[in-house]
Design a protein around this motif. Structure first.
Motif, PDB file in Angstrom:
ATOM      1  N   ASP A   1      22.774  45.070  44.968  1.00 20.91           N
ATOM      2  CA  ASP A   1      22.759  45.858  44.432  1.00 20.91           C
ATOM      3  C   ASP A   1      24.317  46.303  43.218  1.00 20.91           C
ATOM      4  N   LEU A   2      24.824  46.986  44.504  1.00 18.76           N
ATOM      5  CA  LEU A   2      26.449  47.474  45.157  1.00 18.76           C
ATOM      6  C   LEU A   2      27.708  45.926  44.804  1.00 18.76           C
ATOM      7  N   ALA A   3      26.768  45.757  46.453  1.00 18.78           N
ATOM      8  CA  ALA A   3      27.592  44.388  46.338  1.00 18.78           C
ATOM      9  C   ALA A   3      27.724  42.830  44.687  1.00 18.78           C
ATOM     10  N   HIS A   4      26.976  42.562  43.831  1.00 17.73           N
ATOM     11  CA  HIS A   4      26.592  42.525  43.032  1.00 17.73           C
ATOM     12  C   HIS A   4      27.616  42.607  41.868  1.00 17.73           C
ATOM     13  N   ARG A   5      27.149  44.115  41.888  1.00 17.82           N
ATOM     14  CA  ARG A   5      28.436  44.922  40.391  1.00 17.82           C
ATOM     15  C   ARG A   5      29.086  45.219  40.819  1.00 17.82           C
ATOM     16  N   VAL A   6      29.635  44.860  42.233  1.00 18.38           N
ATOM     17  CA  VAL A   6      31.838  44.782  42.696  1.00 18.38           C
ATOM     18  C   VAL A   6      32.477  43.434  42.789  1.00 18.38           C
ATOM     19  N   LEU A   7      31.546  42.095  42.945  1.00 19.61           N
ATOM     20  CA  LEU A   7      31.955  41.473  42.969  1.00 19.61           C
ATOM     21  C   LEU A   7      31.616  40.639  41.685  1.00 19.61           C
ATOM     22  N   SER A   8      30.720  40.932  40.906  1.00 17.38           N
ATOM     23  CA  SER A   8      30.781  40.471  39.458  1.00 17.38           C
ATOM     24  C   SER A   8      31.801  41.163  38.098  1.00 17.38           C
ATOM     25  N   GLU A   9      32.117  41.929  38.632  1.00 15.27           N
ATOM     26  CA  GLU A   9      33.607  42.646  38.149  1.00 15.27           C
ATOM     27  C   GLU A   9      34.690  42.206  38.413  1.00 15.27           C
ATOM     28  N   ALA A  10      34.443  41.592  39.860  1.00 17.23           N
ATOM     29  CA  ALA A  10      36.154  40.531  40.340  1.00 17.23           C
ATOM     30  C   ALA A  10      36.477  39.697  40.028  1.00 17.23           C
ATOM     31  N   PHE A  11      34.920  38.838  40.032  1.00 14.03           N
ATOM     32  CA  PHE A  11      35.125  37.575  38.976  1.00 14.03           C
ATOM     33  C   PHE A  11      35.639  37.578  37.192  1.00 14.03           C
ATOM     34  N   ALA A  12      34.802  38.561  36.544  1.00 14.15           N
ATOM     35  CA  ALA A  12      35.125  39.013  35.142  1.00 14.15           C
ATOM     36  C   ALA A  12      36.698  38.684  34.752  1.00 14.15           C
ATOM     37  N   ASP A  13      37.515  39.572  36.197  1.00 16.63           N
ATOM     38  CA  ASP A  13      38.578  39.579  35.856  1.00 16.63           C
ATOM     39  C   ASP A  13      39.209  39.119  36.318  1.00 16.63           C
ATOM     40  N   HIS A  14      38.499  37.431  36.309  1.00 13.24           N
ATOM     41  CA  HIS A  14      39.240  36.217  37.141  1.00 13.24           C
ATOM     42  C   HIS A  14      41.354  36.443  38.168  1.00 13.24           C
ATOM     43  N   GLY A  15      40.609  37.482  38.714  1.00 19.11           N
ATOM     44  CA  GLY A  15      42.289  38.219  39.360  1.00 19.11           C
ATOM     45  C   GLY A  15      43.029  37.998  38.700  1.00 19.11           C
ATOM     46  N   ARG A  16      43.055  39.261  37.990  1.00 18.46           N
ATOM     47  CA  ARG A  16      44.654  39.483  36.842  1.00 18.46           C
ATOM     48  C   ARG A  16      44.308  41.152  37.641  1.00 18.46           C
ATOM     49  N   THR A  17      44.015  41.561  38.507  1.00 14.83           N
ATOM     50  CA  THR A  17      44.096  42.913  38.229  1.00 14.83           C
ATOM     51  C   THR A  17      43.340  42.793  40.602  1.00 14.83           C
ATOM     52  N   GLY A  18      43.047  42.029  40.194  1.00 11.99           N
ATOM     53  CA  GLY A  18      42.808  42.062  42.623  1.00 11.99           C
ATOM     54  C   GLY A  18      42.925  40.946  43.256  1.00 11.99           C
ATOM     55  N   ASP A  19      42.131  40.735  44.454  1.00 10.06           N
ATOM     56  CA  ASP A  19      42.394  40.059  44.971  1.00 10.06           C
ATOM     57  C   ASP A  19      41.882  38.702  45.024  1.00 10.06           C
ATOM     58  N   LEU A  20      40.788  38.167  43.639  1.00  8.77           N
ATOM     59  CA  LEU A  20      40.540  37.069  43.618  1.00  8.77           C
ATOM     60  C   LEU A  20      40.898  35.639  43.427  1.00  8.77           C
ATOM     61  N   GLU A  21      41.127  35.080  44.824  1.00  9.13           N
ATOM     62  CA  GLU A  21      41.643  33.217  44.182  1.00  9.13           C
ATOM     63  C   GLU A  21      40.704  32.313  44.162  1.00  9.13           C
ATOM     64  N   ARG A  22      40.936  31.312  43.342  1.00  4.44           N
ATOM     65  CA  ARG A  22      40.436  30.201  43.350  1.00  4.44           C
ATOM     66  C   ARG A  22      40.550  28.949  42.816  1.00  4.44           C
ATOM     67  N   ALA A  23      41.030  27.593  44.693  1.00  9.95           N
ATOM     68  CA  ALA A  23      41.462  26.690  44.218  1.00  9.95           C
ATOM     69  C   ALA A  23      40.679  25.477  43.953  1.00  9.95           C
ATOM     70  N   TYR A  24      40.611  24.243  43.779  1.00 11.92           N
ATOM     71  CA  TYR A  24      39.659  23.213  43.324  1.00 11.92           C
ATOM     72  C   TYR A  24      40.906  21.952  43.610  1.00 11.92           C
ATOM     73  N   ASP A  25      40.430  21.375  44.164  1.00 13.64           N
ATOM     74  CA  ASP A  25      40.844  19.791  44.196  1.00 13.64           C
ATOM     75  C   ASP A  25      39.719  18.605  43.532  1.00 13.64           C
ATOM     76  N   ALA A  26      39.983  18.132  42.527  1.00 16.14           N
ATOM     77  CA  ALA A  26      40.255  17.092  41.985  1.00 16.14           C
ATOM     78  C   ALA A  26      40.607  15.576  41.468  1.00 16.14           C
TER      79      ALA A  26
END
Length: 349
Positions: free
Chosen positions: A163-188
């Motif tokens: 539950d703890l990991a789920h809550r913290v990671l969900s908040e990070a993805f909801a924020d989309h890296g605007r205030t945290g360290d989340l980074e996602r890159a896709y190759d298309a």
């Protein structure tokens, strides 16, 4: 014996907005009153499904502000099928500890059980693989899905184990890296090539008016319009001409928001749909006829959208340690790219 009338009453949740609702978002106000039975994310999902009515009309926009006296009725759907069971499905594991697991998802693997895919999913595989190490999400021993990749998109994906990991990671993805360290890159791999090496697509998304399974760029004034921003960088051009146009291009996409089919819809919106995309790029399929007898058949037979989640970086939800994972292109995409490079040996931008 079950009471049918009582069951019918339980299928509806009816609320009247009081003075505390004045100016409040409907999803926030409902969540405050219905937790723990219904979370805010569950309420938003019910709204998208048309299960929430405000004053007798469907309420599909979570940002809608309430006024005292508003009448809200939630029609609860039929219970979902039994909890998923574990299945012995091979996983390409990049990292695992007591809190999370990071995998390199292959194309063709559905992330979560749903209509038409109740078995054979990543969730089924995770339940089998993790076993007792899943401490439970919401009191149920199951993996916590914090983000998804389309069935036919490959690449890096993180799943919470408690539950703890789920809550913290969900908040990070909801924020989309605007205030945290989340980074996602896709190759298309896309048809044609943007004229500029780098750019941004800022266009709201909503359900397509002709096919509810698809998304579309919609006016921002539409009730279901959702803010969506994609940043892109052209990495390679294939068949490039003097005016910088090209037959195809490898493009890196970085998400500022995370909407359903966002990259696929945004790239199609600017005239460069993904190669192999049956939903958003079908009108471009005849372009394969211009690729010759060697590459043309390979492109026509490519069975999925050419999209790969290459990079995922985030802070560990418990330790705070920076984590960064990259997955190489899967064999099918690597071979397709190599085919374009042989066809266009001067493809670098």
């Amino acid at each position: 014996m079950n009471d049918p009338d009582n069951e019918a009453e339980q299928a509806l949740k009816e609320l009247d907005a009081d003075e505390t609702a004045k100016g409040e978002r409907i999803d926030q106000w409902l969540a405050a009153r219905l937790q723990p039975d219904l979370s805010r994310s569950r309420i938003q999902a019910l709204m998208r499904e048309g299960a929430v009515h405000l004053n007798g009309q469907p309420a599909t926009e979570p940002k809608r502000k309430l006024v005292p006296g508003d009448r809200i009725v939630i029609t609860m759907p039929e219970p979902a099928p039994a909890e998923p069971v574990g299945e012995d499905i091979p996983l390409d594991i990049l990292f695992e500890d007591d809190d999370l697991i990071v995998i390199n998802k292959p194309a063709g693997l559905v992330v979560h059980p749903g209509a038409g895919n109740w078995t054979g999913t990543l969730v089924n595989a995770m339940i089998h693989h993790c076993g007792a190490s899943l401490s439970g999400i919401g009191g149920v021993r199951r993996p916590g899905i914090v983000h998804r990749l389309d069935k036919d998109t490959s690449g890096v994906l993180v799943v919470a184990k408690n539950d703890l990991a789920h809550r913290v990671l969900s908040e990070a993805f909801a924020d989309h890296g605007r205030t945290g360290d989340l980074e996602r890159a896709y190759d298309a791999l896309v048809w044609g090539s943007p004229a500029r090496v780098a750019g941004t697509v800022d266009a709201p998304l909503g359900r397509s008016g002709t096919d509810r399974t698809r998304q579309a760029v919609v006016p921002e004034t539409r009730e279901d319009a959702r803010h969506a921003v994609t940043h892109f960088t052209v990495l390679e051009r294939f068949g490039q001409k003097e005016d910088a146009t090209a037959m195809a291009a490898l493009v890196e996409c970085r998400l500022e928001t995370g909407r359903t089919h966002q990259i696929r819809v945004h790239m199609a919106h600017i005239g460069h749909p993904l190669i192999g995309d049956q939903d958003y790029g079908r009108a471009f399929f005849t372009k394969a006829n211009k690729l010759g007898d060697t590459l043309g058949p390979v492109v026509r037979m490519f069975p999925r959208q050419a999209l790969h989640a290459r990079l995922l970086a985030f802070s560990h939800p418990v330790t705070g340690e920076p984590m960064r994972f990259e997955a190489p292109h899967p064999q099918d995409l690597a071979e397709l790219l190599e085919g374009f490079r042989r066809w266009s040996p001067n493809g670098k931008t």
